[in-house]
Motif scaffolding. Structure first.
Motif, PDB file in Angstrom:
ATOM      1  N   MET A   1       1.096  -1.555   0.260  1.00 18.30           N
ATOM      2  CA  MET A   1      -0.387  -0.506  -0.222  1.00 18.30           C
ATOM      3  C   MET A   1       0.734   1.068   0.142  1.00 18.30           C
ATOM      4  O   MET A   1       2.313   1.497   0.332  1.00 18.30           O
ATOM      5  CB  MET A   1      -0.913   0.030   1.428  1.00 18.30           C
ATOM      6  N   LYS A   2       0.503   2.337  -1.190  1.00 17.74           N
ATOM      7  CA  LYS A   2       1.373   3.237  -0.669  1.00 17.74           C
ATOM      8  C   LYS A   2       0.272   4.473  -0.660  1.00 17.74           C
ATOM      9  O   LYS A   2      -0.798   4.673  -0.961  1.00 17.74           O
ATOM     10  CB  LYS A   2       1.681   3.503  -2.897  1.00 17.74           C
ATOM     11  N   THR A   3       1.099   5.783  -0.598  1.00 15.65           N
ATOM     12  CA  THR A   3      -0.219   6.915  -0.270  1.00 15.65           C
ATOM     13  C   THR A   3       0.142   8.047  -0.980  1.00 15.65           C
ATOM     14  O   THR A   3       1.239   8.329  -1.630  1.00 15.65           O
ATOM     15  CB  THR A   3       0.325   7.493   1.295  1.00 15.65           C
ATOM     16  N   CYS A   4      -1.400   8.190  -1.644  1.00 13.14           N
ATOM     17  CA  CYS A   4      -1.584   9.765  -2.237  1.00 13.14           C
ATOM     18  C   CYS A   4      -0.713  10.461  -2.623  1.00 13.14           C
ATOM     19  O   CYS A   4      -0.998  10.932  -1.418  1.00 13.14           O
ATOM     20  CB  CYS A   4      -2.193   9.293  -3.347  1.00 13.14           C
ATOM     21  N   SER A   5       0.229  11.251  -3.038  1.00  5.87           N
ATOM     22  CA  SER A   5       0.425  12.216  -2.580  1.00  5.87           C
ATOM     23  C   SER A   5      -0.455  13.520  -3.006  1.00  5.87           C
ATOM     24  O   SER A   5      -0.213  14.949  -2.381  1.00  5.87           O
ATOM     25  CB  SER A   5       2.083  12.652  -3.967  1.00  5.87           C
ATOM     26  N   ILE A   6      -1.750  13.385  -3.802  1.00  3.70           N
ATOM     27  CA  ILE A   6      -2.525  14.243  -3.949  1.00  3.70           C
ATOM     28  C   ILE A   6      -3.746  14.478  -2.588  1.00  3.70           C
ATOM     29  O   ILE A   6      -3.854  15.418  -1.546  1.00  3.70           O
ATOM     30  CB  ILE A   6      -3.322  14.641  -5.045  1.00  3.70           C
ATOM     31  N   CYS A   7      -4.162  13.541  -2.683  1.00  4.95           N
ATOM     32  CA  CYS A   7      -5.298  12.990  -2.069  1.00  4.95           C
ATOM     33  C   CYS A   7      -4.946  12.429  -0.269  1.00  4.95           C
ATOM     34  O   CYS A   7      -5.883  12.517   0.333  1.00  4.95           O
ATOM     35  CB  CYS A   7      -6.750  12.097  -2.760  1.00  4.95           C
ATOM     36  N   ARG A   8      -3.766  11.786  -0.060  1.00  5.56           N
ATOM     37  CA  ARG A   8      -3.459  11.677   0.676  1.00  5.56           C
ATOM     38  C   ARG A   8      -4.097  10.256   1.359  1.00  5.56           C
ATOM     39  O   ARG A   8      -4.219   9.578   2.322  1.00  5.56           O
ATOM     40  CB  ARG A   8      -3.441  12.376   2.399  1.00  5.56           C
ATOM     41  N   THR A   9      -5.111   9.144   0.357  1.00  3.34           N
ATOM     42  CA  THR A   9      -5.224   8.290   0.895  1.00  3.34           C
ATOM     43  C   THR A   9      -4.520   6.740  -0.019  1.00  3.34           C
ATOM     44  O   THR A   9      -3.301   7.056  -0.550  1.00  3.34           O
ATOM     45  CB  THR A   9      -6.705   7.480   0.279  1.00  3.34           C
ATOM     46  N   ASP A  12      -3.773   0.621  -3.341  1.00  6.63           N
ATOM     47  CA  ASP A  12      -3.177  -0.166  -3.692  1.00  6.63           C
ATOM     48  C   ASP A  12      -2.369  -0.637  -5.549  1.00  6.63           C
ATOM     49  O   ASP A  12      -2.682   0.524  -6.408  1.00  6.63           O
ATOM     50  CB  ASP A  12      -3.909  -1.952  -4.409  1.00  6.63           C
ATOM     51  N   GLU A  13      -1.006  -0.050  -5.078  1.00  4.94           N
ATOM     52  CA  GLU A  13      -0.156   0.491  -6.481  1.00  4.94           C
ATOM     53  C   GLU A  13      -0.566  -0.607  -8.420  1.00  4.94           C
ATOM     54  O   GLU A  13      -0.239  -0.715  -9.184  1.00  4.94           O
ATOM     55  CB  GLU A  13       1.292   0.463  -6.386  1.00  4.94           C
ATOM     56  N   ASN A  14      -0.912  -2.271  -7.678  1.00  4.52           N
ATOM     57  CA  ASN A  14      -1.149  -2.774  -8.043  1.00  4.52           C
ATOM     58  C   ASN A  14      -2.366  -2.939  -8.317  1.00  4.52           C
ATOM     59  O   ASN A  14      -2.731  -3.838  -9.822  1.00  4.52           O
ATOM     60  CB  ASN A  14      -0.352  -4.406  -7.705  1.00  4.52           C
ATOM     61  N   GLU A  15      -3.234  -1.573  -8.299  1.00 10.11           N
ATOM     62  CA  GLU A  15      -4.833  -2.314  -8.723  1.00 10.11           C
ATOM     63  C   GLU A  15      -5.520  -1.824 -10.478  1.00 10.11           C
ATOM     64  O   GLU A  15      -3.630  -1.735 -10.957  1.00 10.11           O
ATOM     65  CB  GLU A  15      -5.299  -1.148  -8.038  1.00 10.11           C
ATOM     66  N   PRO A  16      -5.417  -2.685 -11.544  1.00  9.73           N
ATOM     67  CA  PRO A  16      -5.630  -2.379 -12.677  1.00  9.73           C
ATOM     68  C   PRO A  16      -5.808  -1.056 -12.943  1.00  9.73           C
ATOM     69  O   PRO A  16      -7.000  -0.352 -12.600  1.00  9.73           O
ATOM     70  CB  PRO A  16      -7.190  -3.580 -13.445  1.00  9.73           C
ATOM     71  N   ASP A  34       5.673  13.220 -11.120  1.00  8.81           N
ATOM     72  CA  ASP A  34       5.279  12.735  -9.864  1.00  8.81           C
ATOM     73  C   ASP A  34       4.856  10.564  -9.976  1.00  8.81           C
ATOM     74  O   ASP A  34       4.121  10.520  -9.330  1.00  8.81           O
ATOM     75  CB  ASP A  34       4.198  13.586  -9.388  1.00  8.81           C
ATOM     76  N   ALA A  35       5.054  10.328 -11.408  1.00  9.64           N
ATOM     77  CA  ALA A  35       4.701   8.700 -11.675  1.00  9.64           C
ATOM     78  C   ALA A  35       4.944   7.983 -10.231  1.00  9.64           C
ATOM     79  O   ALA A  35       5.989   8.040 -10.141  1.00  9.64           O
ATOM     80  CB  ALA A  35       4.772   8.570 -12.948  1.00  9.64           C
ATOM     81  N   GLY A  36       3.798   6.848  -9.759  1.00  8.85           N
ATOM     82  CA  GLY A  36       4.202   6.189  -8.594  1.00  8.85           C
ATOM     83  C   GLY A  36       4.049   6.598  -7.743  1.00  8.85           C
ATOM     84  O   GLY A  36       3.824   6.589  -6.670  1.00  8.85           O
ATOM     85  N   GLU A  37       3.432   8.219  -7.487  1.00  7.84           N
ATOM     86  CA  GLU A  37       2.725   8.440  -6.788  1.00  7.84           C
ATOM     87  C   GLU A  37       1.292   9.098  -6.140  1.00  7.84           C
ATOM     88  O   GLU A  37       0.921   9.331  -5.114  1.00  7.84           O
ATOM     89  CB  GLU A  37       3.432  10.019  -5.900  1.00  7.84           C
ATOM     90  N   LEU A  38       0.871   8.833  -7.659  1.00  6.95           N
ATOM     91  CA  LEU A  38      -0.969   8.974  -7.424  1.00  6.95           C
ATOM     92  C   LEU A  38      -1.390   7.767  -7.383  1.00  6.95           C
ATOM     93  O   LEU A  38      -1.433   6.519  -8.378  1.00  6.95           O
ATOM     94  CB  LEU A  38      -1.402   9.891  -9.175  1.00  6.95           C
ATOM     95  N   CYS A  39      -3.703   7.881  -6.737  1.00  5.24           N
ATOM     96  CA  CYS A  39      -3.855   7.181  -6.686  1.00  5.24           C
ATOM     97  C   CYS A  39      -4.682   6.925  -8.205  1.00  5.24           C
ATOM     98  O   CYS A  39      -4.600   7.694  -9.006  1.00  5.24           O
ATOM     99  CB  CYS A  39      -4.731   6.651  -5.730  1.00  5.24           C
ATOM    100  N   ARG A  40      -5.280   5.435  -8.213  1.00  2.27           N
ATOM    101  CA  ARG A  40      -6.037   5.265  -9.792  1.00  2.27           C
ATOM    102  C   ARG A  40      -6.774   6.954  -9.727  1.00  2.27           C
ATOM    103  O   ARG A  40      -7.430   7.582 -10.351  1.00  2.27           O
ATOM    104  CB  ARG A  40      -7.060   4.210  -9.220  1.00  2.27           C
ATOM    105  N   SER A  41      -8.017   7.107  -8.631  1.00  3.06           N
ATOM    106  CA  SER A  41      -8.940   8.341  -8.767  1.00  3.06           C
ATOM    107  C   SER A  41      -8.460   9.176  -8.943  1.00  3.06           C
ATOM    108  O   SER A  41      -8.596  10.336  -9.901  1.00  3.06           O
ATOM    109  CB  SER A  41      -9.697   8.351  -7.365  1.00  3.06           C
TER     110      SER A  41
END
Length: 59
Positions: A1-9, A12-16, A34-41
């Motif tokens: 699990m990672k934390t999004c740099s924008i929304c802080r949620t 899962d970085e492996n989510e399709p 900022d690749a790899g730092e943002l959630c899917r949303s």
């Protein structure tokens, strides 16, 4: 699990990805560096916003 740099949620970085998510990942790599730092949303939202308002990137 990672934390999004924008929304802080946590996400899962492996989510399709959706098509917008893939576009958002490309934007993160090529323009925002900022690749790899943002959630899917956040990647999807960024792609939609650039599509609507980022005319300099859409040419």
């Amino acid at each position: 699990m990672k934390t999004c740099s924008i929304c802080r949620t946590e996400y899962d970085e492996n989510e399709p990805d959706s098509l917008y998510g893939e576009a958002g990942e490309w934007l993160a790599e090529e323009f925002f560096k900022d690749a790899g730092e943002l959630c899917r949303s956040c990647r999807e939202n960024r792609a939609r916003l650039v599509m609507m308002y980022g005319h300099e990137m859409n040419t």
